[in-house]
Design an enzyme around this catalytic site. Sequence first.
Site, PDB file in Angstrom:
ATOM      1  N   TYR A   1      -9.523 -15.642 -24.569  1.00 52.83           N
ATOM      2  CA  TYR A   1     -10.759 -15.662 -23.414  1.00 52.83           C
ATOM      3  C   TYR A   1      -8.893 -14.976 -22.564  1.00 52.83           C
ATOM      4  O   TYR A   1      -8.141 -15.389 -23.123  1.00 52.83           O
ATOM      5  CB  TYR A   1     -11.376 -16.577 -22.549  1.00 52.83           C
ATOM      6  CG  TYR A   1     -10.443 -18.280 -22.465  1.00 52.83           C
ATOM      7  CD1 TYR A   1      -9.485 -18.221 -21.146  1.00 52.83           C
ATOM      8  CD2 TYR A   1     -10.523 -18.543 -23.270  1.00 52.83           C
ATOM      9  CE1 TYR A   1      -8.621 -19.016 -21.186  1.00 52.83           C
ATOM     10  CE2 TYR A   1      -9.622 -20.012 -23.103  1.00 52.83           C
ATOM     11  CZ  TYR A   1      -9.092 -20.389 -22.043  1.00 52.83           C
ATOM     12  OH  TYR A   1      -8.575 -20.898 -21.780  1.00 52.83           O
ATOM     13  N   CYS A   2      -9.685 -14.618 -21.005  1.00 53.11           N
ATOM     14  CA  CYS A   2      -8.389 -14.147 -20.479  1.00 53.11           C
ATOM     15  C   CYS A   2      -8.830 -14.801 -18.698  1.00 53.11           C
ATOM     16  O   CYS A   2      -9.746 -14.941 -18.665  1.00 53.11           O
ATOM     17  CB  CYS A   2      -7.172 -12.953 -20.899  1.00 53.11           C
ATOM     18  SG  CYS A   2      -8.822 -11.824 -20.190  1.00 53.11           S
ATOM     19  N   ARG A   3      -8.389 -13.461 -17.583  1.00 54.61           N
ATOM     20  CA  ARG A   3      -8.825 -14.150 -16.616  1.00 54.61           C
ATOM     21  C   ARG A   3      -9.560 -13.012 -16.625  1.00 54.61           C
ATOM     22  O   ARG A   3     -11.221 -13.431 -15.521  1.00 54.61           O
ATOM     23  CB  ARG A   3      -7.444 -13.483 -15.440  1.00 54.61           C
ATOM     24  CG  ARG A   3      -8.035 -14.045 -13.849  1.00 54.61           C
ATOM     25  CD  ARG A   3      -7.130 -12.914 -13.346  1.00 54.61           C
ATOM     26  NE  ARG A   3      -6.644 -12.120 -13.635  1.00 54.61           N
ATOM     27  CZ  ARG A   3      -6.908 -10.255 -12.977  1.00 54.61           C
ATOM     28  NH1 ARG A   3      -8.616 -10.425 -12.327  1.00 54.61           N
ATOM     29  NH2 ARG A   3      -6.278  -9.664 -13.223  1.00 54.61           N
TER      30      ARG A   3
ATOM     31  N   GLY B   1     -11.004 -10.571 -18.905  1.00 62.12           N
ATOM     32  CA  GLY B   1     -11.684 -10.268 -20.975  1.00 62.12           C
ATOM     33  C   GLY B   1     -11.619  -8.971 -20.645  1.00 62.12           C
ATOM     34  O   GLY B   1     -11.205  -8.519 -22.018  1.00 62.12           O
TER      35      GLY B   1
ATOM     36  N   ILE C   1     -12.472 -16.372 -18.237  1.00 63.59           N
ATOM     37  CA  ILE C   1     -12.328 -18.094 -17.712  1.00 63.59           C
ATOM     38  C   ILE C   1     -13.351 -18.878 -16.850  1.00 63.59           C
ATOM     39  O   ILE C   1     -13.679 -19.319 -17.483  1.00 63.59           O
ATOM     40  CB  ILE C   1     -11.144 -18.962 -17.478  1.00 63.59           C
ATOM     41  CG1 ILE C   1     -10.693 -20.398 -17.651  1.00 63.59           C
ATOM     42  CG2 ILE C   1     -10.503 -18.324 -15.914  1.00 63.59           C
ATOM     43  CD1 ILE C   1      -9.460 -21.211 -17.116  1.00 63.59           C
TER      44      ILE C   1
END
Length: 97
Positions: A56-58, A60, A84
Amino acid sequence: MKIAELIDDTTIFVDVRTPDEYQEGHIPGALNIPLPDIFNRKQEIRGLGEKPVIFYCRSGSRSGMAVSQLQKEGYKEIYNGGGIAALQSALLEKGNH
């Protein structure tokens, strides 16, 4: 398959955001492997075994790139969890973490 269906007590999370973003808040227990470091640290991911690994990241985008690149190299059981905030919502729904 929805990401929430993959989440259980064996699921491993990899946060591909920068260390500063990770420090601002992350999924408890998540590994922080920033996207630029994925290929230098891919053995760490392979060493996780056959458990589902959710990136995951901020938003996607970066996690999607990481998953796509690793899948091209034959990695299995890796998934893009998206951003997230959405992933935290899925965890709350499941009652995990």
